[in-house]
Design a protein around this motif. Structure first.
Motif, PDB file in Angstrom:
ATOM      1  N   ALA A  12      40.756  40.820  26.673  1.00 23.28           N
ATOM      2  CA  ALA A  12      40.345  42.198  26.971  1.00 23.28           C
ATOM      3  C   ALA A  12      41.533  43.012  27.470  1.00 23.28           C
ATOM      4  N   MET A  13      42.415  42.361  28.238  1.00 24.80           N
ATOM      5  CA  MET A  13      43.594  43.064  28.741  1.00 24.80           C
ATOM      6  C   MET A  13      44.544  43.379  27.582  1.00 24.80           C
ATOM      7  N   ALA A  14      44.687  42.429  26.628  1.00 19.89           N
ATOM      8  CA  ALA A  14      45.535  42.691  25.463  1.00 19.89           C
ATOM      9  C   ALA A  14      44.998  43.895  24.701  1.00 19.89           C
ATOM     10  N   SER A  29      46.475  35.396  39.034  1.00 19.68           N
ATOM     11  CA  SER A  29      47.390  34.386  39.576  1.00 19.68           C
ATOM     12  C   SER A  29      46.686  33.455  40.558  1.00 19.68           C
ATOM     13  N   LEU A  30      45.461  33.822  40.997  1.00 20.25           N
ATOM     14  CA  LEU A  30      44.753  32.974  41.956  1.00 20.25           C
ATOM     15  C   LEU A  30      44.195  31.698  41.329  1.00 20.25           C
ATOM     16  N   VAL A  31      44.084  31.697  39.974  1.00 25.53           N
ATOM     17  CA  VAL A  31      43.528  30.521  39.295  1.00 25.53           C
ATOM     18  C   VAL A  31      44.326  29.262  39.638  1.00 25.53           C
ATOM     19  N   TYR A  48      46.483  44.729  39.993  1.00 24.47           N
ATOM     20  CA  TYR A  48      45.302  43.998  40.440  1.00 24.47           C
ATOM     21  C   TYR A  48      45.009  42.854  39.473  1.00 24.47           C
ATOM     22  N   PHE A  49      45.106  43.141  38.174  1.00 23.73           N
ATOM     23  CA  PHE A  49      44.833  42.107  37.165  1.00 23.73           C
ATOM     24  C   PHE A  49      45.821  40.950  37.316  1.00 23.73           C
ATOM     25  N   ALA A  50      47.110  41.281  37.456  1.00 25.77           N
ATOM     26  CA  ALA A  50      48.112  40.223  37.624  1.00 25.77           C
ATOM     27  C   ALA A  50      47.832  39.410  38.877  1.00 25.77           C
ATOM     28  N   ASP A 106      38.962  39.441  37.494  1.00 25.47           N
ATOM     29  CA  ASP A 106      39.752  40.184  36.508  1.00 25.47           C
ATOM     30  C   ASP A 106      38.968  41.329  35.881  1.00 25.47           C
ATOM     31  N   TYR A 107      37.634  41.147  35.742  1.00 24.68           N
ATOM     32  CA  TYR A 107      36.848  42.094  34.947  1.00 24.68           C
ATOM     33  C   TYR A 107      36.622  43.423  35.652  1.00 24.68           C
TER      34      TYR A 107
END
Lengths: 166, 328
Positions: free
Chosen positions: B254-256, B125-127, B119-121, B94-95
């Motif tokens: 961080a995304m927020a 979602s892989l978690v 990319y972030f989404a 994510d980072y």
């Protein structure tokens, strides 16, 4: 060999290797989990082709959602184990025939395509999310809407089947 | 040697992200969580290791590193071992697209992808795969139930997050995180939290659910499921799950900050990176505040809340936003 070629062969090996595991593993959870590297290998190939948007969608939909759905379905059935599932059934012959026909078709198309390099000065069509959206809602609107109706109907069908008992 | 340079850059980036997340998110995050929970419950929290207990999680990590690695005798060894890698890896990925600040040479980001938000989404979602594999591979009914609950929860709350990401991308006219932050700069462009308060609240709620925190922690509810999907993990493997969990929480915060709170933007008397860190910890504090304030949802309430409230509201918000973007 250029770096691009090395990466291509690596990604192809990952995709094909895990693909073989998907169809041969006798443990259905292993087969489902092996889908993840296969999808990620394809993602790498998309990135190699400069198709970032499709690559992102590939991870989000296939690796992130489809695999999870398959794993979820396996774990909710078969007592949660999924062990000892037969990988073949009585339709093996039909399946082989269909797969062979499909392979023949794909190979024929691949061989017949010219693959000529683009003429000098030619510009590749823009491949941004915006361009894809335009294509969905202009030229290909009928296909797009048709797909939405198919998805909507399958969603409603699933709800109908799931709620039948009451 | 263009390719060699890229590979070297990727390796250095991986090392920096891993050590940064391990120290700042996991170690300091756990300490912060314990201190804030103690403060909210009128306790002192860790106090003895280091000044004011600052080194408590360092000591805990060293303890976990030394512990025996136990694998249940009937566990699926391959799945059990690989799940540990997937969960932190998905959080670390994510980072790559998070802009931490800006310098004279341009924004401080590993790669300003033009599909940044997508990319972030995708990576977050892989978690779920790691969690499902951990739950199934442990061969333990509590772990399996935790994994299944988690899959249902994460898939459900991915939808409102996705819609909110699209809403913000519409406002900025781009999927790139750097462009989104720049879209909030200047006197005429307010931070998106003021233009999109509904989307911000939906993002915070869904992010809390995505990282399995209270009130959405039925995935690892101690009173019902021992510890959920990672019940059977011990030692360093347990620590890696904690790393993944806190790494994911910091990534969501961080995304927020990037999407709604103007990223690194701020007044010029502090450096841009510091503004980002201040906002990041403000959002982290909100996550922890909620965790130590609210009781846990039931699973039907949790699912109903997303499908019947968050998703319709976020889609409606998207339609209204799209209308105003066209009119503008």
């Amino acid at each position: 060999m250029t770096g691009e070629a090395i990466v291509f062969y690596l990604l192809a090996a990952v995709t094909l290797g895990s693909g073989v595991m998907v169809v041969t593993s006798s443990n259905i959870v292993h087969a489902a989990a092996a889908l993840v590297p296969a999808f990620l290998g394809v993602t790498g190939l998309y990135i190699l082709l400069n198709a970032e948007f499709v690559a992102g969608i590939q991870v989000l939909i296939y690796a992130g959602a489809i695999t999870v759905l398959i794993l979820f379905a396996i774990m909710l059935t078969e007592g949660g184990t999924g062990l000892g599932t037969r990988q073949r059934n009585e339709q093996a012959a039909v399946g082989t025939a269909v797969a062979a026909a499909m392979a023949a078709l794909l190979i024929a198309v691949a061989v017949r395509t010219g693959w000529a390099p683009p003429p000098a000065g030619a510009v590749l069509p823009s491949y941004t999310p915006g361009a894809i959206g335009q294509s969905f809602l202009r030229q290909n609107i009928l296909v797009f809407e048709g797909t939405s109706i198919v998805l909507l109907v399958s969603l409603m069908g699933a709800i109908l089947i799931a709620r039948r008992e009451d | 040697m263009h390719w060699g340079w890229e590979v070297l850059r990727a390796i250095v980036g991986t090392v920096i992200i891993f050590s940064g997340v391990a120290v700042i998110a996991a170690m300091f995050g756990v300490l912060l969580e314990r201190k804030i929970s103690a403060w909210m419950q009128s306790r002192l929290g860790p106090k003895h290791v280091g000044p004011q207990g600052l080194l408590q999680t360092v000591a805990d990590t060293i303890k976990l590193l030394q512990k025996e690695n136990i694998v249940p005798s009937r566990a699926d060894r391959l799945i059990f071992a690989s799940a540990v890698v997937i969960v932190p890896l998905a959080a670390l990925l994510d980072y790559v697209v998070i802009p931490f600040g800006t310098t004279r040479w341009g924004p401080l980001i590993f790669r300003d992808l033009n599909i940044g938000v997508l990319y972030f989404a995708a990576t977050s979602s892989l978690v779920v795969i790691g969690i499902l594999m951990a739950g199934w591979g442990s061969n333990n009914k509590y772990a399996l139930l935790g994994g299944l609950r988690s899959a249902a929860q994460l898939v459900t709350y991915e939808v409102p997050i996705g819609v909110v990401l699209v809403t913000v991308a519409l406002m900025a006219g781009s999927l790139s995180t750097v462009t989104i932050v720049n879209g909030q700069a200047g006197a005429h462009h307010l931070w998106y939290v003021l233009q999109q308060p509904v989307a911000f609240v939906i993002f915070l709620i869904a992010a809390t659910a995505e990282v399995n925190r209270v009130p959405f922690d039925l995935v690892e509810a101690e009173s019902e499921l021992v510890a959920g999907y990672f019940s059977e993990y011990s030692g360093m493997r347990f620590a890696l799950f904690q790393l993944g969990e806190y790494g994911e929480m910091f990534a969501m915060a961080a995304m927020a900050v990037t999407l709604f709170l103007g990223g690194w933007l701020g007044f010029s008397f502090l450096p841009a990176v510091l503004w980002f860190v201040i906002k990041l910890y403000a959002v982290i504090f909100v996550f922890m505040w909620v965790r130590w304030t609210y009781p846990r949802f039931r699973i039907d309430q949790m699912l109903n809340f997303s499908w019947k409230v968050l998703i319709p509201v976020s889609v409606l918000n998207l339609v209204v936003t799209a209308f105003f973007v066209i009119v503008r």
